[in-house]
Write a protein that holds these residues in place. Structure first.
Motif, PDB file in Angstrom:
ATOM      1  N   PHE A  26       0.892  -1.349  -0.115  1.00 22.33           N
ATOM      2  CA  PHE A  26       0.262  -0.037  -0.071  1.00 22.33           C
ATOM      3  C   PHE A  26       0.988   1.177   0.127  1.00 22.33           C
ATOM      4  N   SER A  29      -3.738   6.547  -0.695  1.00 24.82           N
ATOM      5  CA  SER A  29      -5.267   6.503  -1.238  1.00 24.82           C
ATOM      6  C   SER A  29      -5.688   7.834  -0.606  1.00 24.82           C
ATOM      7  N   TYR A  30      -6.691   8.340  -1.534  1.00 27.54           N
ATOM      8  CA  TYR A  30      -7.086   9.440  -1.121  1.00 27.54           C
ATOM      9  C   TYR A  30      -8.477   9.872  -1.382  1.00 27.54           C
ATOM     10  N   GLU A  31      -9.136  10.543  -0.588  1.00 28.48           N
ATOM     11  CA  GLU A  31     -10.796  10.812  -0.576  1.00 28.48           C
ATOM     12  C   GLU A  31     -11.009  12.450  -0.572  1.00 28.48           C
ATOM     13  N   LYS A 108      -4.061   9.423   2.598  1.00 28.70           N
ATOM     14  CA  LYS A 108      -3.481   8.466   3.499  1.00 28.70           C
ATOM     15  C   LYS A 108      -2.424   7.688   2.804  1.00 28.70           C
ATOM     16  N   TYR A 109      -1.276   7.776   3.462  1.00 26.31           N
ATOM     17  CA  TYR A 109       0.004   7.230   2.951  1.00 26.31           C
ATOM     18  C   TYR A 109       0.585   6.148   3.757  1.00 26.31           C
TER      19      TYR A 109
END
Length: 130
Positions: A26, A29-31, A108-109
């Motif tokens: 992973f 991700s992003y929102e 989020k990373y």
């Protein structure tokens, strides 16, 4: 007996020669318009202050493997991970909108891979590095 031995040999060769699929780690991700509940209290004040600030174009904050960014006057953002010279960088490129548009993004990373630096870019300016 030879048939059983041949069958086992074939099964061994098939399963022994196939390598398990390597899962990719992973990275990020992003929102849009999302706040992790553990950051709610801190981010409400930060976001309020960012919306009131007329001088700074791009507002961002890092919290425990999360990066939040707020930009007024832009309608979208392209988020990417860049790996060069043994460093992982997070790049955000904001797409110009109207004066009423705004972008608020949660990224989020994976802190073990990303991000030793950040690049912020708008489609009406030069890139800036942090």
């Amino acid at each position: 007996m030879k048939l059983i031995t041949a069958t086992f040999l074939i099964l061994f060769l098939i399963t022994g020669c196939s390598s398990p699929k390597e899962e990719k780690p992973f990275i990020l991700s992003y929102e849009f318009n999302k706040i992790d509940p553990k950051h709610e209290a801190e981010l409400q004040k930060w976001l309020h202050d960012a919306k009131e600030d007329q001088e700074i174009k791009i507002h961002n904050i890092d919290l425990d493997g999360y990066k939040y960014s707020y930009v007024k006057g832009y309608k979208d953002v392209e988020v990417s991970y860049i790996h060069e010279r043994q460093e992982g960088k997070l790049k955000q490129r904001f797409i110009k909108g109207t004066e009423n548009d705004e972008v608020f993004v949660q990224i989020k990373y994976n802190t073990s891979i990303c991000c030793t630096g950040s690049i912020y870019e708008t489609d009406d300016s030069e890139p800036s590095n942090n």
